[in-house]
Design an enzyme around this catalytic site. Structure first.
Site, short mmCIF file in Angstrom:
data_model
loop_
_atom_site.label_atom_id
_atom_site.label_comp_id
_atom_site.label_asym_id
_atom_site.label_seq_id
_atom_site.Cartn_x
_atom_site.Cartn_y
_atom_site.Cartn_z
N ARG A 247 0.86 -1.18 0.00
CA ARG A 247 0.00 0.00 0.00
C ARG A 247 0.89 1.23 0.00
O ARG A 247 1.93 1.26 0.67
CB ARG A 247 -0.89 0.03 1.25
CG ARG A 247 -2.09 -0.89 1.19
CD ARG A 247 -3.12 -0.47 0.14
NE ARG A 247 -4.29 -1.32 0.12
CZ ARG A 247 -4.46 -2.36 -0.70
NH1 ARG A 247 -3.51 -2.69 -1.57
NH2 ARG A 247 -5.57 -3.07 -0.67
N GLU A 276 -4.22 7.28 -3.83
CA GLU A 276 -4.51 6.91 -5.22
C GLU A 276 -5.86 7.48 -5.63
O GLU A 276 -6.78 7.47 -4.82
CB GLU A 276 -4.57 5.38 -5.35
CG GLU A 276 -3.22 4.73 -5.19
CD GLU A 276 -3.29 3.21 -5.24
OE1 GLU A 276 -4.31 2.65 -5.68
OE2 GLU A 276 -2.31 2.58 -4.84
N HIS A 294 -1.51 0.44 -9.87
CA HIS A 294 -2.12 -0.58 -8.99
C HIS A 294 -2.62 -1.79 -9.80
O HIS A 294 -3.81 -2.12 -9.78
CB HIS A 294 -3.25 0.04 -8.17
CG HIS A 294 -3.53 -0.71 -6.89
ND1 HIS A 294 -3.94 -0.11 -5.73
CD2 HIS A 294 -3.45 -2.02 -6.59
CE1 HIS A 294 -4.11 -1.02 -4.78
NE2 HIS A 294 -3.81 -2.20 -5.29
C1 DGY Z 1 -5.95 -5.92 -2.88
O1 DGY Z 1 -6.61 -6.92 -3.16
O2 DGY Z 1 -5.84 -5.51 -1.73
C2 DGY Z 1 -5.29 -5.22 -4.00
O3 DGY Z 1 -4.54 -4.16 -3.64
C3 DGY Z 1 -6.26 -4.90 -5.10
O4 DGY Z 1 -6.11 -5.99 -5.91
#
Ligand code: DGY
Length: 328
Positions: A247, A276, A294
């Site tokens: 993240r 984001e 992402h």
């Molecule tokens: C998640 O699943 O947490 C990702 O970041 C999105 O695919």
């Protein structure tokens, strides 16, 4: 498969457009209220739509912010929020728990796709892939020369992985094939067969000095916000590469941008960003930042599997069973 008549099917609010096969199953099993325009919804929008549609379940995604205010605004009828993601940092889990709301996620099914993207970021950053691509697209390539866009090998380098869960381990497995030596830090040491020769560091800070490449794989929590800050970057070897598929909030953007701009770090490969899609503008001007929007789980196979997993959880709850991926 549910056998109820359409009229008795639970109302399911789906916050974003999902892969066709997933929407088809949602519409078969639920009175599904889809979002064909794929309009981005705020937490307040989601709560208002839940009230308007009489939703009993919500299938949301990683980009939908369900903070304490949004959760408090959800109508009583909503029993479950099934997120189409493994990460749950967009949902206030304490507020959900206090309200008795079930929250589920989609673990396992995106492990390989995310690990693949981590390797893509490592290679892209180490081998200056986006610089080369930009050169060609700009019509600026004058031909092969012995000194053009020289990158660095991954082979023989030390990869430090922080957070050796499913994705961290899948990254280690792939990186071994590139001849990297694996170091890792994790709350608990893995059994030898899972460790597969990786060197364990109880203290992640102490590991930083041996990370030619650092790959982050821990969740975003208040404690991990801006974990990779200027001080910790300073502990990395000069010319190290940083990769983030976890993240964006776990990285202090100002510190990373400064280290990339000064050459203290050779490069970074980033798939996730704080705030984001409004990432720090400083990244855009950095040649040595290899940036993806992402894409960690963005394969047809994975996104279908994530959707089916979310629906399995919804099916279980509405059948009166325990949701297999219950988080709270
Ligand atoms: C998640 O699943 O947490 C990702 O970041 C999105 O695919």
């Amino acid at each position: 498969m549910r056998s109820d008549t359409p009229a008795s099917r639970p109302v399911l609010l789906v916050t974003r457009r999902l892969p066709e096969a997933v929407e088809a199953r949602a519409a078969r099993d639920f009175d599904a209220r889809l979002n064909p325009q794929d309009r981005a919804l705020s937490g307040a929008d989601i709560a208002a739509l839940a009230a308007e549609t009489g939703a009993e379940g919500i299938l949301c995604t990683a980009g939908d912010r369900l903070d304490a205010t949004a959760i408090a605004a959800l109508p009583e009828e909503v029993r479950i929020v099934a997120t189409f993601s493994v990460g749950t940092d967009h949902i206030d889990l304490n507020a959900a728990k206090a309200r008795g709301l079930i929250v589920t996620n989609t673990p396992d099914v995106l492990t390989d796709a995310t690990a693949d993207i981590a390797l893509l970021l490592m290679l892209g950053a180490a081998r200056r892939a986006s610089e080369g691509e930009r050169m060609i697209r700009a019509g600026a390539w004058s031909g092969w020369t012995p000194t053009q866009l020289l990158g660095t090998h991954l082979g023989g380098k030390r990869l430090g992985i922080i957070g050796m869960g499913r994705i961290g381990q899948a990254v280690a497995q792939r990186a071994r094939a590139f001849g990297m030596t694996i170091h890792y830090s994790n709350r608990r040491r893995l059994p030898a067969e899972q460790e597969a020769g990786a060197v364990y560091h109880a203290d992640p800070e102490a590991m930083l000095a041996v990370c030619d490449v650092l790959s982050l794989h821990f969740p975003a929590t208040p404690e991990t916000t801006h974990w990779l800050n200027a001080e910790r970057i300073e502990r990395l070897p000069p010319g190290a590469i940083v990769v983030n598929t976890a993240r964006g909030s776990v990285v202090d953007d100002e510190a990373l941008i400064a280290a990339l701009a000064s050459g203290r770090l050779a490069a970074a490969g980033l798939d996730v960003f704080e705030n984001e899609p409004n990432l720090h503008a400083g990244y855009r001007g950095l040649e040595n930042a290899f940036l993806l929007p992402h894409l960690g789980s963005a394969t047809v196979e994975t996104r279908n599997a994530m959707g089916f997993r979310a629906l399995d959880n919804l099916d279980a709850v509405f059948a009166g069973a325990e949701a297999p991926d219950r988080v709270v």
